[in-house]
Every structure is written in structure tokens, then in C-alpha cells.
Design an enzyme around this catalytic site. Sequence first.
Site, PDB file in Angstrom:
ATOM      1  N   HIS A  53      31.641  26.221  30.414  1.00 39.01           N
ATOM      2  CA  HIS A  53      32.527  26.137  31.579  1.00 39.01           C
ATOM      3  C   HIS A  53      31.846  25.408  32.736  1.00 39.01           C
ATOM      4  O   HIS A  53      32.481  24.629  33.455  1.00 39.01           O
ATOM      5  CB  HIS A  53      32.935  27.539  32.032  1.00 39.01           C
ATOM      6  CG  HIS A  53      33.899  28.213  31.119  1.00 39.01           C
ATOM      7  ND1 HIS A  53      35.079  27.613  30.713  1.00 39.01           N
ATOM      8  CD2 HIS A  53      33.872  29.438  30.527  1.00 39.01           C
ATOM      9  CE1 HIS A  53      35.741  28.441  29.920  1.00 39.01           C
ATOM     10  NE2 HIS A  53      35.028  29.547  29.780  1.00 39.01           N
ATOM     11  N   HIS A  93      33.122  21.926  34.571  1.00 37.38           N
ATOM     12  CA  HIS A  93      33.243  21.751  36.017  1.00 37.38           C
ATOM     13  C   HIS A  93      32.400  20.574  36.488  1.00 37.38           C
ATOM     14  O   HIS A  93      32.842  19.768  37.317  1.00 37.38           O
ATOM     15  CB  HIS A  93      32.814  23.040  36.717  1.00 37.38           C
ATOM     16  CG  HIS A  93      32.981  23.015  38.194  1.00 37.38           C
ATOM     17  ND1 HIS A  93      31.990  23.390  39.075  1.00 37.38           N
ATOM     18  CD2 HIS A  93      34.038  22.643  38.976  1.00 37.38           C
ATOM     19  CE1 HIS A  93      32.416  23.261  40.311  1.00 37.38           C
ATOM     20  NE2 HIS A  93      33.652  22.813  40.277  1.00 37.38           N
ATOM     21  N   HIS A 140      28.589  29.705  25.909  1.00 37.32           N
ATOM     22  CA  HIS A 140      30.016  29.503  26.191  1.00 37.32           C
ATOM     23  C   HIS A 140      30.260  29.408  27.698  1.00 37.32           C
ATOM     24  O   HIS A 140      30.992  28.518  28.155  1.00 37.32           O
ATOM     25  CB  HIS A 140      30.825  30.659  25.610  1.00 37.32           C
ATOM     26  CG  HIS A 140      32.275  30.646  25.999  1.00 37.32           C
ATOM     27  ND1 HIS A 140      33.217  29.916  25.304  1.00 37.32           N
ATOM     28  CD2 HIS A 140      32.930  31.243  27.027  1.00 37.32           C
ATOM     29  CE1 HIS A 140      34.401  30.074  25.883  1.00 37.32           C
ATOM     30  NE2 HIS A 140      34.253  30.875  26.934  1.00 37.32           N
ATOM     31  N   GLU A 141      29.635  30.302  28.463  1.00 41.20           N
ATOM     32  CA  GLU A 141      29.803  30.244  29.916  1.00 41.20           C
ATOM     33  C   GLU A 141      29.196  28.967  30.484  1.00 41.20           C
ATOM     34  O   GLU A 141      29.724  28.390  31.442  1.00 41.20           O
ATOM     35  CB  GLU A 141      29.179  31.479  30.574  1.00 41.20           C
ATOM     36  CG  GLU A 141      29.833  32.797  30.170  1.00 41.20           C
ATOM     37  CD  GLU A 141      31.340  32.809  30.390  1.00 41.20           C
ATOM     38  OE1 GLU A 141      31.808  32.152  31.351  1.00 41.20           O
ATOM     39  OE2 GLU A 141      32.045  33.462  29.606  1.00 41.20           O
TER      40      GLU A 141
END
Length: 237
Positions: free
Chosen positions: A108, A112, A104-105
Site C-alpha cells: 500500500h 501511494h 502487504h502493507e
Amino acid sequence: MPYGYYYWFDPTYILVIIGAILCGIASWKVRSTYAKYSSVGNNKGITGAEAARTILESQGIYDVEVVHIRGELTDNYNPSTKVLSLSDSTFASSSVAAVGVAAHECGHAVQHHKGYAPIAMRNAILPFANLGSTLSWVLIIVGAIMFRSNTGHLLINIGIIAFSAVVLFQLVTLPVEFNASSRALKILRQIGMFDEAELSMTRKVLGAAAMTYVASAASSILQLLRLVLLFGGRRDD
């Protein structure tokens, strides 16, 4: 005195209570779901840190550093430093839950890297949200003390506007978090890191985590509504 506020009884507190209940339920759900699947090892025996590095490389991302931080479920990605931080319960764990959180991280970081518009919007709003969370209640409390004056009314209005920035940030956060989870599940399937059974478990973990953001946003909206009800219909008599 503020509208609806009589003899030190504030009926709008019911909105605060509802928000607290929602956040409590969401927090309990994510912790119980994470605890359940943190005891299930993934078939490949890969740790959260190893999974994160593999996922990032699979997406052509080589400039993000994966580091270990203290705490439980304190995992995060910082786009300004390009550092992906994994907590004690994720970094060295080979559980399905740990790899799901790490993925999940990474979602991110992929957002980006690819210029996902909502995350850019969230990052732009963040300074105003931080300022709003710090100053809003100070302004509102001071304004309430000076309630019968024009200055008091002005301070309250500015405080409510400042708090609105916090609500806006949380609303923009929702699609960012849901999209990061969607990307994580898609990548885990694409690179063959997880089978369908593991993906199903990961979906439950990430779904429970997403509900904490929904509950937090709902709680903030209820709090904003309370402020409007208290001070929007104010009376000077």
C-alpha cells in the site's frame, strides 16, 4: 408497508444471512490460514518490522514510519500520515505469515508512493463512505417510521444513496488490496527475502486475507439489494 414485508416476516433477510455466512467463512479462513503459517519461521529470521523497513528502502521510500500497534491483524498503512502500523502478531514476529502481512502493507505504501490511481480513488471516496455508514441506517429507519409520507420516502432514498457510497468504497477497495498483495509477493521475490516455498505460503495467507474483502463487498451488495427490494417497490396502501 415495504414491498414483500408481511406480518413481521421479511423474506429478504435471506440476503443478510447469506452475507453473514460469506463473511464468517472468510473470517475463519484468514484466521486459520494465518495461524497455520504464523507458526512457520522464515529462513532469514527477519521480523515483520525489519522486513517492512527493508522493503520500503528497496523501493526508495524513506519517509514512511514503521510503528507498533496493539491487536491482532490490525495492520494498516495511513497515507495521510505516512505511518505503517504493524500489530502485535506482526511487528516482532519472524513467521512467514508476519512478514507476508508486513509486505502487504508495504504494498500500500508503494501504491501511494507511485501514485496508483485506484488507491487515490479509494482515499477520495473514504469520507463519503464513512458518512454513509454512519447516517444511512439512521435515515432509513426514520424514513421507514414515516413510510406513508413523502418525507419518509425521501429519507429512505437518501439513506440508500448514502449506503451506496459504502458499497462503492468496498468495490474500489478490491483492486487496491489485490494489487498490494501482488506487489508484496513480487518485491519479496525481487529482493530475495523469501524463497519459492515461503512465497507459496505467503500467497496463501494473503489470498485468504483478500477473500475477507470480497466477502465484505458481497455482503454489502446483498444488503443494498435488500434495501432496494424492500423500498424500491413500496406501496402506500
